[in-house]
Design an enzyme around this catalytic site. Structure first.
Site, PDB file in Angstrom:
ATOM      1  N   ARG A 194      11.944  10.040 -76.383  1.00  0.00           N
ATOM      2  CA  ARG A 194      12.947  10.273 -75.336  1.00  0.00           C
ATOM      3  C   ARG A 194      12.950   9.164 -74.287  1.00  0.00           C
ATOM      4  NH1 ARG A 194      11.558  16.676 -74.497  1.00  0.00           N
ATOM      5  NH2 ARG A 194      13.139  17.466 -75.910  1.00  0.00           N
ATOM      6  N   MET A 245       9.102   8.391 -54.626  1.00  0.00           N
ATOM      7  CA  MET A 245       9.515   8.331 -53.221  1.00  0.00           C
ATOM      8  C   MET A 245       9.738   6.882 -52.771  1.00  0.00           C
ATOM      9  SD  MET A 245       7.733  11.152 -50.858  1.00  0.00           S
ATOM     10  CE  MET A 245       8.509  12.760 -50.690  1.00  0.00           C
ATOM     11  N   GLY A 263       6.045  11.288 -41.944  1.00  0.00           N
ATOM     12  CA  GLY A 263       5.557  11.806 -43.227  1.00  0.00           C
ATOM     13  C   GLY A 263       4.041  11.665 -43.308  1.00  0.00           C
ATOM     14  N   ARG A 306     -15.434   9.885 -34.046  1.00  0.00           N
ATOM     15  CA  ARG A 306     -16.881   9.589 -34.088  1.00  0.00           C
ATOM     16  C   ARG A 306     -17.209   8.221 -33.476  1.00  0.00           C
ATOM     17  NH1 ARG A 306     -18.867  12.740 -39.523  1.00  0.00           N
ATOM     18  NH2 ARG A 306     -18.401  14.799 -38.669  1.00  0.00           N
ATOM     19  N   GLU A 324      13.668   6.444 -54.994  1.00  0.00           N
ATOM     20  CA  GLU A 324      14.735   7.359 -54.537  1.00  0.00           C
ATOM     21  C   GLU A 324      15.859   6.609 -53.822  1.00  0.00           C
ATOM     22  OE1 GLU A 324      12.044   9.013 -50.812  1.00  0.00           O
ATOM     23  OE2 GLU A 324      13.742  10.185 -51.431  1.00  0.00           O
ATOM     24  N   ILE A 331       3.045   6.401 -47.197  1.00  0.00           N
ATOM     25  CA  ILE A 331       2.880   6.113 -48.632  1.00  0.00           C
ATOM     26  C   ILE A 331       3.868   5.052 -49.110  1.00  0.00           C
ATOM     27  CG2 ILE A 331       1.951   8.408 -49.135  1.00  0.00           C
ATOM     28  CD1 ILE A 331       4.749   8.906 -50.568  1.00  0.00           C
ATOM     29  N   ASP A 332       4.945   4.822 -48.332  1.00  0.00           N
ATOM     30  CA  ASP A 332       6.002   3.912 -48.785  1.00  0.00           C
ATOM     31  C   ASP A 332       5.606   2.436 -48.752  1.00  0.00           C
ATOM     32  OD1 ASP A 332       7.538   6.125 -49.098  1.00  0.00           O
ATOM     33  OD2 ASP A 332       8.807   5.789 -47.351  1.00  0.00           O
ATOM     34  N   ARG A 378       8.570  15.032 -37.845  1.00  0.00           N
ATOM     35  CA  ARG A 378       9.556  13.991 -37.525  1.00  0.00           C
ATOM     36  C   ARG A 378      10.221  14.464 -36.235  1.00  0.00           C
ATOM     37  NH1 ARG A 378       9.404  10.596 -41.750  1.00  0.00           N
ATOM     38  NH2 ARG A 378       9.057  11.471 -43.809  1.00  0.00           N
TER      39      ARG A 378
HETATM   40  O1  F6P Z   1       8.358   8.185 -45.271  1.00  0.00           O
HETATM   41  C1  F6P Z   1       7.699   8.658 -46.393  1.00  0.00           C
HETATM   42  C2  F6P Z   1       8.581   9.490 -47.255  1.00  0.00           C
HETATM   43  O2  F6P Z   1       7.696  10.008 -48.166  1.00  0.00           O
HETATM   44  C3  F6P Z   1       9.757   8.833 -47.965  1.00  0.00           C
HETATM   45  O3  F6P Z   1       9.410   8.119 -49.097  1.00  0.00           O
HETATM   46  C4  F6P Z   1      10.627  10.019 -48.266  1.00  0.00           C
HETATM   47  O4  F6P Z   1      11.951   9.634 -48.430  1.00  0.00           O
HETATM   48  C5  F6P Z   1      10.442  10.838 -47.040  1.00  0.00           C
HETATM   49  O5  F6P Z   1       9.163  10.559 -46.575  1.00  0.00           O
HETATM   50  C6  F6P Z   1      10.629  12.304 -47.200  1.00  0.00           C
HETATM   51  O6  F6P Z   1      10.515  12.873 -45.941  1.00  0.00           O
HETATM   52  P1  F6P Z   1      10.442  14.423 -45.630  1.00  0.00           P
HETATM   53  O7  F6P Z   1       9.079  14.876 -46.016  1.00  0.00           O
HETATM   54  O8  F6P Z   1      10.675  14.516 -44.169  1.00  0.00           O
HETATM   55  O9  F6P Z   1      11.482  15.082 -46.465  1.00  0.00           O
END
Ligand code: F6P
Length: 323
Positions: free
Chosen positions: A162, A169, A11, A25, A222, A126-127, A72
């Site tokens: 609400r 993610m 990702g 550089r 998620e 980012i995770d 990936r």
């Molecule tokens: O590994 C980073 C991530 O952003 C996860 O948080 C998320 O579940 C996944 O990538 C989504 O992956 P893709 O972009 O392959 O759907």
């Protein structure tokens, strides 16, 4: 002159370009030629290689994503994929490899090192689920994106009284949900690292209303529910259980894009420079890390793929100041 291959994998994350720029550089400073490998390990398998010079990396420090593109690469998991990757290393006379990416990509880096290719990994995801480093490239930007979203959602949640479920993610890591929930004042934070039942979620909302709250925000990772969409499942449960108005927002890939923050640009520049310096010194099998305020390197085999960087003390703090 050494020839170093460079790829971004898995990702994408904001700051990858800043790392590429620093490697190219700093590399030219220390008499190194950098070969960009496109589309992650797929490019290594297919021989998709392009030389990068200082001008090629101009104007990219502020850009999200990766100019080398990413993938990936499930092909790399096969023996033939790995053999083809080695064949590219031999054909292109690559003396060393830098892999910028997350958990799976760093496993790939370790594999190349085990094949005898001098390899250094740079954590970028980012995770923030890579152990051994306090933070990875892209985390700070994604976190700020998530907080910005929570701020906006709170405006409308307040106006309409609400309950908003906001899914962030993080398949196996609740880092973004926890830290953005803490910074954005979410009433409830749900992460894979801590099991909470849907009934408990309902009880927390109910308690908030009894304390005078008229809206609530639930920040959910998620990966909180092991099966199905966490945000949808909670929203559906709450709709059945209460008369409150429930709305769902899934932030999704929005969190992966955008111009990197100053923090991510600086971190990526430092990680990139150190990676190329170590390779030129003949060091292999390491990942660059930030730990206790210092940039250093640890063996790739020390990465513990079962742990994440979630601090449970911060989880408790978030709840203790939520209502
Ligand atoms: O590994 C980073 C991530 O952003 C996860 O948080 C998320 O579940 C996944 O990538 C989504 O992956 P893709 O972009 O392959 O759907």
């Amino acid at each position: 002159m050494k020839r170093i291959g460079l790829l971004t994998s898995g990702g994408d994350s904001p700051g990858m370009n800043a790392a590429i720029r620093a490697i190219v550089r700093r590399g030219s400073d220390i008499n190194t030629e950098i070969l960009g490998i496109r589309r992650g390990f797929n490019g290594l398998i297919d021989g998709d290689v392009v030389p990068l010079d200082n001008r090629d990396v101009g104007g990219i420090i502020e850009r999200g994503g990766t100019i080398l593109r990413s993938a990936r690469a499930t092909n790399f998991l096969t023996a033939s994929g790995q053999e083809n990757a080695i064949a590219t290393v031999v054909k292109e006379k690559i003396d060393g490899l830098i892999v910028i990416g997350g958990d799976g990509s760093l496993r790939g880096a370790r594999r190349m090192h085990e094949y005898g290719v001098a390899t250094i990994g740079i954590p970028a995801s980012i995770d923030n689920d890579i152990s051994g480093t306090t933070i990875s490239i892209g985390v700070d930007t994604a976190l700020n994106t998530a907080v910005d979203a929570l701020n906006k959602i709170r405006d409308t949640a307040y106006s309409h009284e609400r309950v908003f479920v906001v899914e962030m993610m993080g398949r196996r890591s609740g880092y973004i949900a926890l830290m953005s929930g803490l910074a954005g004042g979410a009433e409830i934070i749900l992460i894979p690292e801590v099991k909470v039942s849907f009934d408990e979620v309902y009880a927390l909302i109910d308690r908030g209303y009894q304390l005078g709250k008229r809206h609530s925000i639930i920040a959910v990772a998620e990966g909180f529910c092991s099966e199905g969409s966490s945000g949808r499942l909670i929203s559906e449960f709450l709709r059945e259980k209460t008369d409150l108005e429930i709305r769902l927002t899934i932030l999704g890939h929005l969190q992966r894009g955008g111009s990197p923050t100053a923090f991510d640009r600086i971190l990526a520049s430092r990680f990139g420079a150190m990676a190329i310096e170590l390779l030129v010194q003949g060091i292999s099998g390491k990942m660059i890390v930030l730990t206790q305020g210092e940039i250093t390197a640890i063996p790739l085999e020390e990465i513990d793929h079962t742990v994440t960087n979630v601090d449970l003390a911060l989880y408790r703090l978030a709840y203790s100041i939520a209502s």
